[in-house]
Design an enzyme around this catalytic site. Structure first.
Site, mmCIF file in Angstrom:
data_model
loop_
_atom_site.group_PDB
_atom_site.id
_atom_site.type_symbol
_atom_site.label_atom_id
_atom_site.label_comp_id
_atom_site.label_asym_id
_atom_site.label_seq_id
_atom_site.Cartn_x
_atom_site.Cartn_y
_atom_site.Cartn_z
ATOM 1 N N LYS A 44 -16.942 -22.421 7.591
ATOM 2 C CA LYS A 44 -18.302 -22.178 7.109
ATOM 3 C C LYS A 44 -18.739 -23.341 6.212
ATOM 4 O O LYS A 44 -17.950 -23.851 5.408
ATOM 5 C CB LYS A 44 -18.343 -20.873 6.298
ATOM 6 C CG LYS A 44 -19.635 -20.618 5.535
ATOM 7 C CD LYS A 44 -20.824 -20.360 6.446
ATOM 8 C CE LYS A 44 -22.139 -20.238 5.665
ATOM 9 N NZ LYS A 44 -23.302 -20.092 6.579
ATOM 10 N N ASN A 70 -31.013 -15.317 11.703
ATOM 11 C CA ASN A 70 -30.210 -15.188 10.489
ATOM 12 C C ASN A 70 -30.870 -15.911 9.328
ATOM 13 O O ASN A 70 -31.536 -16.936 9.507
ATOM 14 C CB ASN A 70 -28.784 -15.729 10.713
ATOM 15 C CG ASN A 70 -28.662 -17.209 10.419
ATOM 16 O OD1 ASN A 70 -28.534 -17.628 9.270
ATOM 17 N ND2 ASN A 70 -28.730 -18.029 11.476
ATOM 18 N N SER A 71 -30.667 -15.330 8.161
ATOM 19 C CA SER A 71 -30.961 -16.038 6.919
ATOM 20 C C SER A 71 -29.842 -15.712 5.945
ATOM 21 O O SER A 71 -30.021 -14.984 4.970
ATOM 22 C CB SER A 71 -32.324 -15.628 6.346
ATOM 23 O OG SER A 71 -32.568 -16.377 5.166
ATOM 24 N N GLY A 73 -28.150 -17.709 3.966
ATOM 25 C CA GLY A 73 -28.306 -18.332 2.649
ATOM 26 C C GLY A 73 -27.031 -18.963 2.121
ATOM 27 O O GLY A 73 -26.771 -18.962 0.925
ATOM 28 N N LEU A 74 -26.239 -19.494 3.062
ATOM 29 C CA LEU A 74 -25.045 -20.258 2.697
ATOM 30 C C LEU A 74 -24.001 -19.476 1.888
ATOM 31 O O LEU A 74 -23.455 -20.009 0.903
ATOM 32 C CB LEU A 74 -25.458 -21.528 1.927
ATOM 33 C CG LEU A 74 -25.423 -22.833 2.702
ATOM 34 C CD1 LEU A 74 -26.046 -23.967 1.886
ATOM 35 C CD2 LEU A 74 -23.990 -23.221 3.066
ATOM 36 N N CYS A 133 -29.339 -26.776 7.111
ATOM 37 C CA CYS A 133 -29.430 -25.349 6.786
ATOM 38 C C CYS A 133 -30.890 -24.976 6.542
ATOM 39 O O CYS A 133 -31.531 -25.541 5.657
ATOM 40 C CB CYS A 133 -28.620 -24.982 5.549
ATOM 41 S SG CYS A 133 -28.878 -23.232 5.145
ATOM 42 N N ASN A 197 -28.421 -27.016 15.122
ATOM 43 C CA ASN A 197 -28.378 -25.872 14.223
ATOM 44 C C ASN A 197 -29.463 -24.897 14.701
ATOM 45 O O ASN A 197 -30.172 -25.151 15.681
ATOM 46 C CB ASN A 197 -28.646 -26.331 12.785
ATOM 47 C CG ASN A 197 -28.011 -25.406 11.748
ATOM 48 O OD1 ASN A 197 -28.048 -24.187 11.880
ATOM 49 N ND2 ASN A 197 -27.434 -25.989 10.717
ATOM 50 N N GLY A 254 -27.166 -21.507 22.524
ATOM 51 C CA GLY A 254 -27.485 -20.832 23.774
ATOM 52 C C GLY A 254 -26.336 -20.590 24.717
ATOM 53 O O GLY A 254 -26.557 -20.259 25.883
ATOM 54 N N THR A 276 -23.976 -17.429 18.224
ATOM 55 C CA THR A 276 -24.446 -16.048 18.402
ATOM 56 C C THR A 276 -23.510 -15.224 19.291
ATOM 57 O O THR A 276 -23.164 -14.083 18.961
ATOM 58 C CB THR A 276 -25.865 -16.046 19.007
ATOM 59 O OG1 THR A 276 -26.765 -16.678 18.095
ATOM 60 C CG2 THR A 276 -26.348 -14.619 19.262
HETATM 61 O O1 RRO Z 1 -25.933 -19.902 5.808
HETATM 62 C C1 RRO Z 1 -26.982 -19.988 6.495
HETATM 63 O O2 RRO Z 1 -27.996 -19.321 6.251
HETATM 64 C C2 RRO Z 1 -27.074 -20.915 7.632
HETATM 65 C C3 RRO Z 1 -26.672 -22.223 7.583
HETATM 66 BR BR1 RRO Z 1 -25.821 -22.984 6.118
HETATM 67 C C4 RRO Z 1 -26.922 -23.065 8.688
HETATM 68 O O3 RRO Z 1 -26.611 -24.271 8.698
HETATM 69 N N1 RRO Z 1 -27.544 -22.527 9.757
HETATM 70 C C5 RRO Z 1 -27.913 -21.236 9.815
HETATM 71 O O4 RRO Z 1 -28.470 -20.796 10.838
HETATM 72 N N2 RRO Z 1 -27.684 -20.436 8.734
#
Ligand code: RRO
Length: 315
Positions: A44, A70-71, A73-74, A133, A197, A254, A276
């Site tokens: 990650k 997705n969100s 947020g690292l 991101c 990404n 994809g 995914t």
């Molecule tokens: O953690 C995320 O929200 C995230 C990251 Br760092 C990324 O590079 N790409 C993504 O779809 N989610």
């Protein structure tokens, strides 16, 4: 049929691995990837300090299996956790899998500190620096700011001091492909780019409840899965055509079956990441997709991926 590949001078027994972010935040998840039929694994994206990430729900599959939003947020354990994992990693594991480490500092200073720490540790893992991101409020993607991206590479390339890669956002304009590739071609240590990404800041809404599917950022989040395949293939191929010899593209976006892996390779991918579909199916995806790819190659009479890599025909 030979599915092996070499990225950044490191051999992968087969060209499949997870997309960074999926099933790779914790050691137990990384161990599942080690035990799977993947050809490698990536951690990650790490920041300097550990993060909880955005409020849940922050990932949702889209109806009809067309993809995901997705969100996150690292959310991550902080770079020292992954550095420690890399120090203890069995680089002579029976499957012969190399380890990739994803770094996504919230600033250039953070990326600098993390790259220095990995340089000092002098480990055989390969860095993928994430410039894309889409989900941290107030932190625009470096990959969409060409000047910032070049400045970042001017600082990070000499620190890393050996072959590494960059995770890119999808681009949608030919001028941007040209500008980004010209930047990467200036840096000899940048030996691969990973495209793509997630497609940033989509909005998925449930019809019945008239509600956004995820909580952070008013429901806005990065799109992945089958719906991004043509965008992913375009980005893979655009960089495959533009990068200097010796630089490679890792495809991401994809992939649900062997068919999409084949298309990524045709577009020019030297390895292929699964996001995914791994999230939805679990680590068994690698065995299934590999089997499907071998069947497809056999039916077409190909014995190795080199025979068709980058050979997409145009009209
Ligand atoms: O953690 C995320 O929200 C995230 C990251 Br760092 C990324 O590079 N790409 C993504 O779809 N989610």
């Amino acid at each position: 049929v030979d599915l092996s590949t070499t990225i950044a001078g490191v051999k992968l027994p087969n060209l499949l691995l997870n997309a960074s972010g999926v099933n790779c935040r914790f050691e137990n998840e990384l161990q599942q990837l080690v035990e799977s039929k993947s050809g490698s694994l990536i951690t990650k994206s790490a920041t300097l300090n550990s993060r909880e990430g955005n409020p849940e729900p922050r990932y949702a599959p889209l109806a009809g299996s067309i993809g995901s939003i997705n969100s996150m947020g690292l959310p991550n354990q902080g770079y020292e956790y992954y550095l420690n994992y890399a120090k203890n990693f069995d680089y002579n594991n029976t499957a012969g899998k190399p380890l990739f480490i994803s770094l996504a500092g919230l600033s250039l200073a953070e990326n600098k500190t993390m790259c220095e720490a990995f340089r000092d540790a002098n480990l055989p893992c390969v860095l993928e620096v994430n410039f894309s991101c889409p989900n941290v409020p107030g932190k625009p993607q470096v990959g969409y700011d060409m000047e910032a991206m070049e400045q970042a590479l001017q600082v990070l390339d000499p620190i890393i001091g050996r072959p590494f890669g960059i995770k890119l956002p999808p681009y949608f304009d030919i001028a941007h492909f040209d500008q980004a590739a010209a930047i990467f071609n200036k840096f000899d240590n940048v030996v691969f780019v990973t495209c793509i990404n997630s497609v940033g800041n989509g909005l998925a809404i449930d019809l019945d409840s008239e509600t956004a599917l995820i909580k952070p950022k008013d429901g806005f989040g990065g799109l992945g899965g089958l719906l991004v395949l043509p965008t992913a293939l375009a980005n893979v191929n655009a960089f495959y055509r533009r990068l200097k010899p010796g630089k490679q593209v890792i495809g991401c976006g994809g992939v649900t079956s062997g068919k999409e892996v084949f298309l990524h390779i045709l577009a020019g991918a030297s390895a292929v990441e699964i996001g995914t579909q791994l999230m939805e199916e679990g680590t068994g995806v690698f065995e299934r997709v590999q089997k499907e790819l071998v069947e497809l190659m056999t039916a077409k009479g190909y014995k190795s991926v080199e025979e068709f890599r980058g050979k997409v025909k145009t009209l």
